[in-house]
Design a protein around this motif. Structure first.
Motif, PDB file in Angstrom:
ATOM      1  N   TRP A 199       0.825  -1.202   0.000  1.00 11.89           N
ATOM      2  CA  TRP A 199       0.000   0.000   0.000  1.00 11.89           C
ATOM      3  C   TRP A 199       0.864   1.259   0.000  1.00 11.89           C
ATOM      4  N   LYS A 200       1.980   1.204   0.780  1.00  9.19           N
ATOM      5  CA  LYS A 200       2.852   2.385   0.845  1.00  9.19           C
ATOM      6  C   LYS A 200       3.423   2.721  -0.520  1.00  9.19           C
ATOM      7  N   ILE A 201       3.871   1.686  -1.222  1.00 11.48           N
ATOM      8  CA  ILE A 201       4.418   1.916  -2.573  1.00 11.48           C
ATOM      9  C   ILE A 201       3.327   2.504  -3.470  1.00 11.48           C
ATOM     10  N   ALA A 202       2.147   1.875  -3.426  1.00 13.18           N
ATOM     11  CA  ALA A 202       1.038   2.355  -4.255  1.00 13.18           C
ATOM     12  C   ALA A 202       0.716   3.798  -3.919  1.00 13.18           C
ATOM     13  N   ASN A 203       0.744   4.113  -2.644  1.00 13.30           N
ATOM     14  CA  ASN A 203       0.414   5.464  -2.196  1.00 13.30           C
ATOM     15  C   ASN A 203       1.379   6.483  -2.805  1.00 13.30           C
ATOM     16  N   VAL A 204       2.681   6.185  -2.689  1.00 11.24           N
ATOM     17  CA  VAL A 204       3.685   7.099  -3.244  1.00 11.24           C
ATOM     18  C   VAL A 204       3.505   7.237  -4.752  1.00 11.24           C
ATOM     19  N   LEU A 205       3.312   6.105  -5.429  1.00 13.07           N
ATOM     20  CA  LEU A 205       3.169   6.128  -6.888  1.00 13.07           C
ATOM     21  C   LEU A 205       1.927   6.931  -7.305  1.00 13.07           C
ATOM     22  N   SER A 206       0.833   6.747  -6.577  1.00 11.16           N
ATOM     23  CA  SER A 206      -0.396   7.468  -6.950  1.00 11.16           C
ATOM     24  C   SER A 206      -0.209   8.969  -6.788  1.00 11.16           C
ATOM     25  N   TRP A 207       0.378   9.374  -5.666  1.00  7.31           N
ATOM     26  CA  TRP A 207       0.594  10.810  -5.457  1.00  7.31           C
ATOM     27  C   TRP A 207       1.536  11.371  -6.510  1.00  7.31           C
ATOM     28  N   ALA A 208       2.577  10.593  -6.841  1.00  6.27           N
ATOM     29  CA  ALA A 208       3.479  11.032  -7.907  1.00  6.27           C
ATOM     30  C   ALA A 208       2.702  11.172  -9.207  1.00  6.27           C
ATOM     31  N   GLY A 209       1.847  10.182  -9.495  1.00  4.91           N
ATOM     32  CA  GLY A 209       1.029  10.228 -10.700  1.00  4.91           C
ATOM     33  C   GLY A 209       0.170  11.476 -10.724  1.00  4.91           C
ATOM     34  N   LEU A 210      -0.453  11.786  -9.599  1.00  2.29           N
ATOM     35  CA  LEU A 210      -1.302  12.977  -9.520  1.00  2.29           C
ATOM     36  C   LEU A 210      -0.497  14.239  -9.831  1.00  2.29           C
TER      37      LEU A 210
END
Lengths: 495, 341
Positions: B38-49
């Protein structure tokens, strides 16, 4: 509500039908095409109102029933709300069976506890009632805005219906075709049959005038128009000027309650026809039109055509014109029959064909076209801008000037203000209807050895998890206001 | 300008890839509950945003107008808002992490269609589109579409899936009580005269995370609590949570949609001289509005709340998609300059 829900969904289904089947006034040519291709289906559609869904008896019936069911629901709810507004918050018999219930020991006597709790609730905009009697308590409630908003939202739909029927019933729409340099008067005859007047309109045309000074259009390199502007002086019905307006897309002009919207434009060559004695048979700008482009051809490339009818000659003469941007393209166009766009003609040329015979003016026909039935073509020719050409019988056609004409959509809708009000009420009602919640709180205080026991109970009908937080904050505030330290503090503050 | 437009495109595809990878980790978290995923996904999503925000801004500068002039630009912002709302509201406010993968899936699909079939180079606006009310109308429609797609296209269908699971689970262990994501109606402390459960389910098993548990709320047990069902809860959030999240998202979407239709009508009055003309796009905006109005009412109607309301929301989602893709591309009307043909 179940009935209303089903009617609401029926309304949606009806609207779907209206978007998938061609509708009168939106895609008339598709309807006539269907009568050719599928006559049976078209007949059935027509008989059941499917070509005019939004004006059909059954669509009207659905929303009439919906509004009836709505009204039947809204009247008792409105009465109940008014009753609630008049009465004080109700006291509670038992607090400890409430969904939310808390007891706290506090340092002040019961009377003070109730006073301060009531103040806190008042500050949080609760309606508060300090109830005496056998069990003194504070009864409070909040969130009447929810029901009030919901009622406002729903009643506003009746306002919408009123706005539509009032606006359309007393108003009209139509199209005005006005060449540059001419003045158009707002009157039934001048709409050339395009006027659609409301049932209660009573021929109240204003006589306002539009004097078109100039029409300009700016094209993109690919020939799509970028912006078009009609510069016109608007005059009131009594002839006094209402100022000059630049009528553009998104910027209508307005005079005497009538609005003018930029709708279309085209070429209006000034054509003069004289007979052998030099008497003028015809003189003025002639409206040229384009046929609708077939699939695959840009509308800009369609030829501009117009006609001049000379019924006073014997035999009668009709001249059909076609506008071309310059002599070379005139030639190319003649030879290849390829359509040529006419955007900004450098040396415009009119190609003309002269017909003789019976114009059949007693039969309804368009101004821009000749009725070919009684006519024979005699000769053809071209006339460049600023020159003239003889078409036989001593008649001369000259082309002194190329102007443009503008098409303005004209209309009056006095219901727009009502609609705007309804829209504001709908939004203004929807927010509290969804985001306020009806909640109640009761406070009691029992005497205890060193002060009292604060008892708070409450519940919310909606948004319960939010209320849990709010309830906790309220209790916290009440406890703080009634514990010993803050009690002293607030005492000193007061002195 | 040319360069900016390229930066925008690169950022767009980078964001899409970031979302896609984040989605994989989110689904891994959903299946195996590994905090790290989840932490990785969280960072990636925010980066994507962040990257996608760059894409939208540079696109706007390159085109010389607010970047919602055609379907490509529109779709990109829809995806952006969907992901942002999921991050900010679903994850941060409601502490629900397990739906992120599905939201990213919807965002990635929207962006894939936009970046391939709907892509157009930035260009000037059609003159009729050059109006302040219109710009308000379009951004409101975009926001509402994103919320409705999130609520009705992701959360409601998940609710339906979860309800089926719960029912099957209940049948399997022979439980007599079958939670159907429905409000349990009036309870003892609702005095007569109050309409019971007007719009929300009663229990708050999952929402307890948001409620400060200082009050005696726990005294009145939420429905289902303590039953074997909660212990065997499956990988999705409880149906009640999904139902409430869907409802909240759709309710906001409905308000914004209402405002959008009003703004559109105001613009139509100025541009075309009529506030409403049953143009195909107007018809479908109306149908969308009616279906979601139906959903909001159904959710407060006995016999309709729960499964039936969610089915209505799913219909609403199909209507939103139809309004956007089919009406824009295949049905000719006054709105058909949305930049496709």
């Amino acid at each position: 509500m179940r009935t209303a829900l089903i009617l609401l969904l029926l309304l949606a289904v009806g609207a779907v039908a209206g978007s998938l089947i061609p509708q009168v006034g939106i895609s008339d040519d598709k309807i006539s095409q269907m009568f050719v291709d599928h006559p049976l289906r078209a007949t059935v559609y027509e008989a059941t109102g499917l070509f005019d869904v939004y004006g059909s008896w059954w669509f009207t019936l659905i929303y009439a029933l919906l509004l009836t069911s709505l009204a039947a629901c809204l009247f008792p709810r409105t009465r109940a709300l008014l009753r609630t507004l008049r009465t004080r918050p109700q006291p509670a018999r038992e607090l400890d069976s409430m969904r939310l219930y808390v007891e706290r020991s506090v340092a002040v006597p019961p009377g003070t506890v109730l006073d301060r709790s009531a103040n806190i609730l008042r500050r949080k905009r609760f309606r508060v009632d300090r109830v005496g009697g056998a069990v003194p308590q504070v009864a409070a409630d909040k969130g009447i805005a929810r029901e009030a908003g919901s009622l406002l939202f729903h009643w506003a739909f009746f306002l919408i219906v009123i706005g539509i029927f009032y606006g359309k019933g007393t108003g009209f729409t139509g199209y005005a075709v006005i060449p540059e340099g001419t003045t158009w008067t707002e009157a039934h005859a001048n709409y050339d049959g395009t006027a659609r007047e409301g049932r209660f309109f009573n021929e109240n045309h204003t006589g306002a005038q539009v004097r078109v000074e100039e029409f300009t259009v700016v094209y993109e390199p690919d020939g799509t128009p970028q912006e078009f502007t009609t510069t016109a002086e608007l005059l009131h019905g009594d002839g006094t000027s209402a100022g000059t307006a630049d009528i553009e897309l998104n910027a209508p002009g307005s005079v005497d309650g009538v609005d003018f919207y930029q709708y279309g434009y085209g070429w209006a060559p000034v054509i003069e026809v004289t007979d052998a004695d030099g008497e003028i048979l015809f003189s003025g700008p002639v409206i040229f039109e384009q046929d609708r482009a077939p699939k695959g051809i840009s509308q800009a490339a369609m030829p501009w055509t117009g006609a001049v009818k000379l019924p006073s000659l014997r035999p009668q003469v009709g001249v059909a014109f076609r506008l071309l941007p310059d002599p070379e393209t005139a030639l190319v166009s003649e030879m290849t029959d390829e359509p040529i766009p006419v955007l900004k003609p450098s040396h415009p040329v009119l190609a003309l064909r002269v017909f003789e015979g019976d114009l059949r003016l007693d039969v309804a026909q368009r101004v821009t076209e000749l009725d070919p039935v009684g006519l024979q073509e005699r000769r053809s020719g071209i006339v460049p801008l600023g020159e003239d050409v003889r078409i036989g019988g001593g008649v001369t056609v000259s082309f002194p000037e190329l102007r443009e004409y503008t098409v303005l959509q004209v209309g009056r809708d006095a219901g727009v203000g009502i609609m705007l009000l309804a829209a504001i009420l709908i939004l203004g009602g929807l927010l509290p209807a969804l985001y306020s919640s009806r909640r109640r709180v009761w406070v009691r205080a029992d005497p205890a050895p060193h002060g009292s026991v604060l008892k708070v109970g409450g519940f919310a009908l909606q948004r319960r998890s939010e209320f849990e937080e709010e309830f906790a904050r309220l209790v916290e505030a009440m406890a703080r206001a009634t514990d010993h330290a803050s009690a002293i503090e607030s005492e000193t503050e007061r002195t | 300008m040319e360069q900016l437009s390229q930066i925008s495109n690169i950022a767009f595809w980078t964001a899409l890839c970031l979302y896609a990878v984040a989605m994989v980790f989110d689904f891994y978290y959903l299946g195996f509950r590994r905090e790290g995923a989840w932490k990785i996904a969280n960072v990636l999503s925010w980066a994507g945003l962040a990257v996608q925000a760059v894409s939208v801004v540079t696109r706007g500068i390159a085109a010389g107008h607010l970047p919602w002039g055609n379907m490509y630009e529109y779709s990109s912002i829809v995806a952006l808002i969907m992901v942002a709302v999921e991050k900010l509201v679903v994850e941060l406010r409601y502490k629900v992490r397990t739906v992120a993968g599905f939201v990213l899936l919807a965002a990635v699909a929207t962006m894939l269609i936009a970046g391939t079939a709907l892509y157009r180079d930035p260009g000037p606006l059609v003159p009729a589109l050059d109006s302040a009310w219109l710009m308000i109308h379009v951004i409101l429609v975009i926001t509402a579409s994103a919320l409705l797609m999130l609520g009705a296209g992701v959360l409601s269908p998940l609710f339906l899936v979860k309800v089926r699971q719960e029912r099957r689970g209940a049948a399997a262990i022979g439980a007599t009580r079958v939670p159907r994501g429905e409000s349990e109606g009036a309870t003892a402390d609702d005095p007569p005269g109050f309409e019971p459960g007007a719009d929300e389910p009663v229990g708050s098993a999952s929402m307890a995370a948001t409620a400060t548990a200082t009050v005696a709320a726990a005294a009145t047990a939420p429905p289902g609590a303590g039953s074997p069902l909660l212990a065997k809860r499956g990988i999705l959030p409880p149906s009640e949570t999904l139902d409430r999240l869907a409802y909240r998202t759709i309710a906001v979407g409905f308000v914004v949609w209402t405002f959008a239709v009003i703004a559109g009508a105001i613009w139509a009055q100025r541009a075309w001289g009529r506030y409403w003309g049953w143009d195909p796009k107007e018809v479908w905006a109306f149908i969308t509005w009616v279906v979601f109005a139906g959903y909001l009412h159904a959710r407060a109607t006995a016999g309709w709340k729960g499964t039936r309301a969610a089915l209505l929301a799913s219909v609403g989602f199909v209507v939103v998609l139809f309004t956007y893709y089919v009406v824009n591309i295949f049905i000719v009307g006054l709105h058909s300059y949305a930049g496709v043909s």
